[in-house]
Design a protein around this motif. Structure first.
Motif, PDB file in Angstrom:
ATOM      1  N   GLY A   1     -11.004  15.037  -6.657  1.00  0.00           N
ATOM      2  CA  GLY A   1      -9.946  15.658  -6.941  1.00  0.00           C
ATOM      3  C   GLY A   1      -8.497  15.657  -6.441  1.00  0.00           C
ATOM      4  O   GLY A   1      -7.569  15.221  -6.936  1.00  0.00           O
ATOM      5  N   GLU A   2      -8.626  15.056  -5.001  1.00  0.00           N
ATOM      6  CA  GLU A   2      -7.225  14.418  -4.263  1.00  0.00           C
ATOM      7  C   GLU A   2      -7.129  13.042  -5.045  1.00  0.00           C
ATOM      8  O   GLU A   2      -5.911  12.699  -4.509  1.00  0.00           O
ATOM      9  CB  GLU A   2      -7.561  14.824  -2.749  1.00  0.00           C
TER      10      GLU A   2
ATOM     11  N   LEU B   1      -7.695  11.342   3.090  1.00  0.00           N
ATOM     12  CA  LEU B   1      -9.540  11.669   3.472  1.00  0.00           C
ATOM     13  C   LEU B   1      -9.212  11.892   4.450  1.00  0.00           C
ATOM     14  O   LEU B   1      -9.643  10.507   5.221  1.00  0.00           O
ATOM     15  CB  LEU B   1      -9.952  11.253   1.889  1.00  0.00           C
TER      16      LEU B   1
ATOM     17  N   ALA C   1     -19.341  19.739  -1.858  1.00  0.00           N
ATOM     18  CA  ALA C   1     -17.522  20.916  -2.068  1.00  0.00           C
ATOM     19  C   ALA C   1     -16.705  19.747  -1.293  1.00  0.00           C
ATOM     20  O   ALA C   1     -15.801  19.150  -1.733  1.00  0.00           O
ATOM     21  CB  ALA C   1     -17.591  22.038  -0.421  1.00  0.00           C
ATOM     22  N   ARG C   2     -17.797  18.661   0.048  1.00  0.00           N
ATOM     23  CA  ARG C   2     -16.605  17.716  -0.217  1.00  0.00           C
ATOM     24  C   ARG C   2     -16.462  16.772  -0.583  1.00  0.00           C
ATOM     25  O   ARG C   2     -14.154  16.013  -1.470  1.00  0.00           O
ATOM     26  CB  ARG C   2     -17.375  16.660   1.206  1.00  0.00           C
TER      27      ARG C   2
ATOM     28  N   GLU D   1     -12.858  28.348  -7.101  1.00  0.00           N
ATOM     29  CA  GLU D   1     -13.260  28.143  -5.315  1.00  0.00           C
ATOM     30  C   GLU D   1     -14.752  28.558  -5.823  1.00  0.00           C
ATOM     31  O   GLU D   1     -15.045  29.717  -6.170  1.00  0.00           O
ATOM     32  CB  GLU D   1     -12.187  29.657  -5.123  1.00  0.00           C
TER      33      GLU D   1
ATOM     34  N   HIS E   1     -16.301  17.384  -4.259  1.00  0.00           N
ATOM     35  CA  HIS E   1     -15.295  17.761  -5.267  1.00  0.00           C
ATOM     36  C   HIS E   1     -14.048  17.654  -4.627  1.00  0.00           C
ATOM     37  O   HIS E   1     -12.850  17.219  -5.157  1.00  0.00           O
ATOM     38  CB  HIS E   1     -15.972  19.305  -5.346  1.00  0.00           C
ATOM     39  N   ARG E   2     -13.926  18.459  -3.883  1.00  0.00           N
ATOM     40  CA  ARG E   2     -12.324  18.071  -2.727  1.00  0.00           C
ATOM     41  C   ARG E   2     -11.781  16.817  -2.830  1.00  0.00           C
ATOM     42  O   ARG E   2     -10.771  16.649  -3.069  1.00  0.00           O
ATOM     43  CB  ARG E   2     -12.588  18.796  -1.319  1.00  0.00           C
TER      44      ARG E   2
ATOM     45  N   THR F   1     -15.227  13.343   3.863  1.00  0.00           N
ATOM     46  CA  THR F   1     -15.124  12.934   2.795  1.00  0.00           C
ATOM     47  C   THR F   1     -14.867  11.864   1.802  1.00  0.00           C
ATOM     48  O   THR F   1     -15.364  11.531   0.687  1.00  0.00           O
ATOM     49  CB  THR F   1     -13.916  13.505   2.673  1.00  0.00           C
TER      50      THR F   1
ATOM     51  N   TYR G   1     -22.203  25.628  -4.600  1.00  0.00           N
ATOM     52  CA  TYR G   1     -21.978  24.108  -4.697  1.00  0.00           C
ATOM     53  C   TYR G   1     -23.290  23.585  -4.207  1.00  0.00           C
ATOM     54  O   TYR G   1     -23.726  21.940  -5.039  1.00  0.00           O
ATOM     55  CB  TYR G   1     -21.111  23.141  -3.137  1.00  0.00           C
TER      56      TYR G   1
END
Lengths: 193, 180
Positions: A180-181, A139, A173-174, B2, A176-177, A143, B8
């Motif tokens: 998930g990763e 990451l 957003a970070r 998305e 969430h991403r 993040t 967000y």
């Protein structure tokens, strides 16, 4: 740490008593260590950073004005230390090829193999941790910081956004991403592994 | 799925406990984040080794002690400086009394001084020199106190480094003996 005890520990530490500092270290030490360990991936670095943080705590606590939010203040210091540490490490990073030779003409690969301890049960059991470190390492720093501050600092997204100096939407957003990763790499799903 | 920055942000406020109404998509992501955070918690946690905790605690004690000593040293220097200032001020006051207004029935200060026999210039210079000498001695005294404080600090720092050195040596020795 319960608020009343936290307030007492802070007052005691601000009065220069070791007892107060020790209470704070006892309460937050494990989480800070975990934060440093997951951020750097190395026990030695995590311990160093924890030691350094205790020194900063002694220097800075007298300026701290307690209004019930000690954790964000503490973890802000910790997050800044990690950023400085990672910046220093990036500058120092040197790549050595194992196909090269040492000053005596011996292959480096052989020298390294001789120094590596044999694999034992603990290492196998620690595979999960290694996989996690690898996943966290993939990451980007920002993040990773969001995920770690959220878990170890138990901070709100708004507080993390303030520390990161980023808009709240970006921080989410970070998160969430990144989550998930991590789920993808670690191989767990819907709360079960 | 998305989502844009604003969506967000709404999710963030919702997860922070604000009363925000989310769309179906936003709610799905919010729940996903909660679930993943809960699942990851167990994996992220790491125990602080006892040896590391002990070292951190010891380091903390040394730092607190060092800070307390520094405060004492600064306090002592300040007291010495204040005492010196009072001493000099009293010496000057006795040497050159002020031209205060006279009390009732008493002659004015200036006229009293005029009635005294004239002090030869050379004697005043000698007294000024003596005062300057006293002042220098006091300043030197303060300097020595400060220097001692620095030496104490250096010694403490050396002790600390030595302590750490042996600690690290001992640890590496123990690790080596376990390994081989």
């Amino acid at each position: 740490m319960e608020q009343q005890r936290l307030r007492e520990a802070i007052s005691s530490a601000q009065a220069g008593q070791a007892r107060g500092y020790e209470a704070l270290l006892g309460a937050y030490g494990p989480r800070l260590y975990g934060f440093f360990l997951r951020a750097t991936g190395r026990h030695h670095d995590a311990e160093d950073l924890l030691g350094e943080l205790t020194l900063r705590l002694v220097r800075r606590l007298k300026h701290y004005d307690h209004r019930g939010r000690f954790e964000p203040w503490l973890f802000r210091i910790a997050a800044n230390m990690v950023r400085d540490h990672l910046r220093r490490m990036r500058r120092r990073r040197v790549v050595v090829s194992l196909s090269g030779e040492d000053e005596f003409g011996e292959p480096l690969a052989e020298r390294v193999a001789a120094k590596v301890a044999p694999v034992h049960a603990g290492v196998v059991a620690g595979e999960d941790a290694a996989r996690l470190d690898e996943a966290l390492g993939k990451l980007d720093i920002a993040t990773r910081e969001v995920i770690l501050l959220r878990h170890f600092g138990q901070m709100s997204f708004k507080e993390i956004a303030e520390i990161a100096g980023s808009p709240l939407g970006t921080v989410l957003a970070r998160a969430h991403r990144g989550l998930g990763e991590l789920r993808r790499v670690m191989g767990y799903n819907d709360g079960t592994r | 799925m998305e989502l844009d920055e604003q969506q967000y942000e709404r999710i963030g406020r919702y997860l922070d406990g604000e009363a925000v109404e989310l769309s179906a998509d936003e709610l799905t992501v919010a729940e996903q984040i909660c679930t993943e955070e809960a699942s990851l918690g167990f994996v992220l946690d790491a125990a602080l080794p006892k040896a590391a905790a002990d070292r951190a605690r010891r380091r903390l004690r040394v730092q607190v002690l060092r800070r307390r000593r520094r405060v004492w040293a600064i306090g002592n220097t300040a007291i010495a400086a204040a005492a010196a200032a009072v001493l000099i001020a009293s010496a000057l006051w006795f040497q050159f009394p002020s031209d205060s207004p006279p009390a009732a029935g008493q002659p004015a200060g200036k006229s009293v001084r005029l009635e005294l026999p004239a002090v030869p210039q050379t004697q005043t210079e000698v007294e000024i020199d003596m005062l300057a000498e006293e002042l220098n001695e006091l300043t030197e005294g303060i300097r020595i106190v400060s220097a001692e404080t620095c030496e104490d600090g250096d010694l403490e720092s050396l002790e600390w480094e030595l302590d750490n050195f042996w600690l690290e040596e001992l640890e590496s020795f123990e690790l080596d003996s376990l390994r081989f």
